[in-house]
Design a protein around this motif. Structure first.
Motif, PDB file in Angstrom:
ATOM      1  N   MET A   1     -57.428 -20.998  29.585  1.00 38.07           N
ATOM      2  CA  MET A   1     -56.829 -20.765  30.920  1.00 38.07           C
ATOM      3  C   MET A   1     -57.964 -22.457  31.249  1.00 38.07           C
ATOM      4  O   MET A   1     -59.649 -22.196  31.176  1.00 38.07           O
ATOM      5  CB  MET A   1     -57.376 -20.231  32.390  1.00 38.07           C
ATOM      6  N   THR A   2     -57.613 -23.457  32.075  1.00 37.48           N
ATOM      7  CA  THR A   2     -57.964 -24.830  32.573  1.00 37.48           C
ATOM      8  C   THR A   2     -58.172 -24.344  34.315  1.00 37.48           C
ATOM      9  O   THR A   2     -57.232 -23.854  34.294  1.00 37.48           O
ATOM     10  CB  THR A   2     -57.571 -25.849  32.409  1.00 37.48           C
ATOM     11  N   ARG A   3     -59.111 -24.547  34.952  1.00 34.81           N
ATOM     12  CA  ARG A   3     -59.137 -23.640  35.990  1.00 34.81           C
ATOM     13  C   ARG A   3     -59.708 -25.436  36.562  1.00 34.81           C
ATOM     14  O   ARG A   3     -60.224 -26.151  36.017  1.00 34.81           O
ATOM     15  CB  ARG A   3     -60.660 -22.514  36.375  1.00 34.81           C
ATOM     16  N   PRO A   4     -59.145 -24.903  37.848  1.00 34.82           N
ATOM     17  CA  PRO A   4     -58.933 -26.762  38.902  1.00 34.82           C
ATOM     18  C   PRO A   4     -60.136 -27.257  38.839  1.00 34.82           C
ATOM     19  O   PRO A   4     -60.980 -28.294  38.908  1.00 34.82           O
ATOM     20  CB  PRO A   4     -58.471 -25.970  40.160  1.00 34.82           C
ATOM     21  N   SER A   5     -61.138 -26.079  39.558  1.00 41.91           N
ATOM     22  CA  SER A   5     -62.654 -26.028  39.048  1.00 41.91           C
ATOM     23  C   SER A   5     -63.987 -26.862  38.148  1.00 41.91           C
ATOM     24  O   SER A   5     -64.159 -27.349  38.084  1.00 41.91           O
ATOM     25  CB  SER A   5     -63.391 -24.955  39.656  1.00 41.91           C
ATOM     26  N   GLU A   6     -63.308 -26.945  36.405  1.00 49.43           N
ATOM     27  CA  GLU A   6     -63.373 -26.988  35.681  1.00 49.43           C
ATOM     28  C   GLU A   6     -63.547 -28.319  35.501  1.00 49.43           C
ATOM     29  O   GLU A   6     -63.498 -29.379  34.143  1.00 49.43           O
ATOM     30  CB  GLU A   6     -62.787 -26.467  34.703  1.00 49.43           C
ATOM     31  N   VAL A   7     -61.849 -29.208  36.485  1.00 48.52           N
ATOM     32  CA  VAL A   7     -61.830 -30.593  35.988  1.00 48.52           C
ATOM     33  C   VAL A   7     -61.873 -31.216  37.290  1.00 48.52           C
ATOM     34  O   VAL A   7     -61.721 -33.019  37.148  1.00 48.52           O
ATOM     35  CB  VAL A   7     -60.432 -30.845  35.518  1.00 48.52           C
ATOM     36  N   LYS A   8     -62.681 -30.762  37.867  1.00 51.01           N
ATOM     37  CA  LYS A   8     -62.545 -31.617  39.700  1.00 51.01           C
ATOM     38  C   LYS A   8     -64.643 -32.526  39.108  1.00 51.01           C
ATOM     39  O   LYS A   8     -65.818 -32.391  38.571  1.00 51.01           O
ATOM     40  CB  LYS A   8     -63.731 -30.781  40.352  1.00 51.01           C
ATOM     41  N   PRO A   9     -63.650 -34.374  39.089  1.00 49.70           N
ATOM     42  CA  PRO A   9     -64.416 -35.058  38.869  1.00 49.70           C
ATOM     43  C   PRO A   9     -65.526 -35.185  39.934  1.00 49.70           C
ATOM     44  O   PRO A   9     -65.620 -34.921  41.018  1.00 49.70           O
ATOM     45  CB  PRO A   9     -63.449 -36.171  39.639  1.00 49.70           C
ATOM     46  N   ARG A  10     -66.669 -34.996  38.989  1.00 46.98           N
ATOM     47  CA  ARG A  10     -68.110 -35.474  40.122  1.00 46.98           C
ATOM     48  C   ARG A  10     -68.559 -36.424  40.360  1.00 46.98           C
ATOM     49  O   ARG A  10     -68.017 -37.499  39.290  1.00 46.98           O
ATOM     50  CB  ARG A  10     -69.232 -34.748  39.413  1.00 46.98           C
ATOM     51  N   GLU A  11     -69.279 -37.173  40.994  1.00 46.07           N
ATOM     52  CA  GLU A  11     -69.691 -38.844  40.924  1.00 46.07           C
ATOM     53  C   GLU A  11     -70.241 -39.035  40.420  1.00 46.07           C
ATOM     54  O   GLU A  11     -71.299 -38.681  39.671  1.00 46.07           O
ATOM     55  CB  GLU A  11     -70.108 -38.887  42.824  1.00 46.07           C
ATOM     56  N   GLY A  12     -69.716 -39.864  39.405  1.00 42.02           N
ATOM     57  CA  GLY A  12     -70.469 -40.843  37.560  1.00 42.02           C
ATOM     58  C   GLY A  12     -69.696 -39.939  37.219  1.00 42.02           C
ATOM     59  O   GLY A  12     -70.578 -40.675  35.768  1.00 42.02           O
ATOM     60  N   ASP A  13     -68.711 -38.657  36.886  1.00 42.07           N
ATOM     61  CA  ASP A  13     -68.547 -38.386  36.076  1.00 42.07           C
ATOM     62  C   ASP A  13     -67.168 -39.420  34.908  1.00 42.07           C
ATOM     63  O   ASP A  13     -67.127 -39.504  33.872  1.00 42.07           O
ATOM     64  CB  ASP A  13     -67.952 -37.074  36.281  1.00 42.07           C
ATOM     65  N   PHE A  28     -56.906 -44.960  39.203  1.00 41.37           N
ATOM     66  CA  PHE A  28     -57.593 -44.025  38.555  1.00 41.37           C
ATOM     67  C   PHE A  28     -56.733 -43.330  37.271  1.00 41.37           C
ATOM     68  O   PHE A  28     -56.264 -43.302  36.849  1.00 41.37           O
ATOM     69  CB  PHE A  28     -58.124 -42.652  39.292  1.00 41.37           C
ATOM     70  N   PRO A  29     -58.066 -43.064  35.891  1.00 40.41           N
ATOM     71  CA  PRO A  29     -56.760 -41.877  35.278  1.00 40.41           C
ATOM     72  C   PRO A  29     -56.308 -40.480  35.508  1.00 40.41           C
ATOM     73  O   PRO A  29     -56.970 -39.962  36.487  1.00 40.41           O
ATOM     74  CB  PRO A  29     -58.498 -41.391  34.073  1.00 40.41           C
ATOM     75  N   GLU A  30     -55.868 -40.176  34.560  1.00 45.26           N
ATOM     76  CA  GLU A  30     -55.135 -38.691  34.910  1.00 45.26           C
ATOM     77  C   GLU A  30     -55.736 -38.200  34.849  1.00 45.26           C
ATOM     78  O   GLU A  30     -56.402 -37.738  34.004  1.00 45.26           O
ATOM     79  CB  GLU A  30     -53.648 -38.401  33.896  1.00 45.26           C
ATOM     80  N   LEU A  31     -55.822 -36.630  35.862  1.00 44.35           N
ATOM     81  CA  LEU A  31     -56.819 -35.652  36.104  1.00 44.35           C
ATOM     82  C   LEU A  31     -55.207 -34.157  36.112  1.00 44.35           C
ATOM     83  O   LEU A  31     -54.986 -33.962  37.767  1.00 44.35           O
ATOM     84  CB  LEU A  31     -57.487 -35.318  37.103  1.00 44.35           C
ATOM     85  N   ALA A  32     -55.641 -34.104  35.099  1.00 49.76           N
ATOM     86  CA  ALA A  32     -54.375 -32.605  34.889  1.00 49.76           C
ATOM     87  C   ALA A  32     -55.547 -31.351  34.944  1.00 49.76           C
ATOM     88  O   ALA A  32     -56.329 -31.011  34.160  1.00 49.76           O
ATOM     89  CB  ALA A  32     -53.438 -32.951  33.361  1.00 49.76           C
ATOM     90  N   PHE A  33     -54.655 -30.107  35.379  1.00 48.33           N
ATOM     91  CA  PHE A  33     -55.256 -29.008  35.464  1.00 48.33           C
ATOM     92  C   PHE A  33     -53.870 -28.001  35.183  1.00 48.33           C
ATOM     93  O   PHE A  33     -52.232 -28.269  35.273  1.00 48.33           O
ATOM     94  CB  PHE A  33     -56.238 -28.839  36.089  1.00 48.33           C
ATOM     95  N   THR A  34     -54.271 -26.564  34.998  1.00 43.60           N
ATOM     96  CA  THR A  34     -52.944 -26.034  34.871  1.00 43.60           C
ATOM     97  C   THR A  34     -53.390 -24.570  35.760  1.00 43.60           C
ATOM     98  O   THR A  34     -54.950 -24.176  35.790  1.00 43.60           O
ATOM     99  CB  THR A  34     -53.357 -25.250  33.473  1.00 43.60           C
ATOM    100  N   VAL A  35     -52.284 -24.931  36.623  1.00 43.07           N
ATOM    101  CA  VAL A  35     -52.342 -23.648  37.677  1.00 43.07           C
ATOM    102  C   VAL A  35     -51.742 -22.209  36.877  1.00 43.07           C
ATOM    103  O   VAL A  35     -49.758 -21.892  36.999  1.00 43.07           O
ATOM    104  CB  VAL A  35     -51.887 -23.875  39.433  1.00 43.07           C
ATOM    105  N   THR A  36     -51.972 -21.051  36.674  1.00 47.07           N
ATOM    106  CA  THR A  36     -51.909 -19.698  35.839  1.00 47.07           C
ATOM    107  C   THR A  36     -50.866 -18.892  37.527  1.00 47.07           C
ATOM    108  O   THR A  36     -51.848 -19.057  38.292  1.00 47.07           O
ATOM    109  CB  THR A  36     -52.402 -19.483  34.837  1.00 47.07           C
ATOM    110  N   PRO A  37     -50.108 -18.049  36.905  1.00 50.68           N
ATOM    111  CA  PRO A  37     -50.212 -16.978  37.798  1.00 50.68           C
ATOM    112  C   PRO A  37     -51.042 -16.149  38.170  1.00 50.68           C
ATOM    113  O   PRO A  37     -51.817 -15.608  38.944  1.00 50.68           O
ATOM    114  CB  PRO A  37     -49.201 -15.315  36.700  1.00 50.68           C
TER     115      PRO A  37
END
Length: 70
Positions: A1-13, A28-37
């Motif tokens: 499971m990919t959580r939104p917090s795992e892909v949240k961009p940080r300054e400089g990342d 900006f590049p695509e920023l994708a994440f999965t919202v699961t049940p």
């Protein structure tokens, strides 16, 4: 499971993530994440939400996310 917090961009990342490098209209590049049940259930448990309040045409929906104002 990919959580939104795992892909949240940080300054400089990511490219163009530094404030000094921002340009109006830059893409900006695509920023994708999965919202699961499971993520929806976890969120609802934290905010004491009622799943019955988040239905669209009888189907389950994810509640909107609240961001702190500070």
């Amino acid at each position: 499971m990919t959580r939104p917090s795992e892909v949240k961009p940080r300054e400089g990342d990511l490219p163009a993530a530094l404030y000094k490098d921002w340009q109006v209209g830059a893409e900006f590049p695509e920023l994708a994440f999965t919202v699961t049940p499971d993520i929806v259930d976890e969120y609802l448990s934290v905010v004491d939400g009622d799943p019955a309040n988040y239905l669209i045409d009888g189907r389950r929906a994810a509640p909107p996310t609240s961001w702190p104002s500070t």
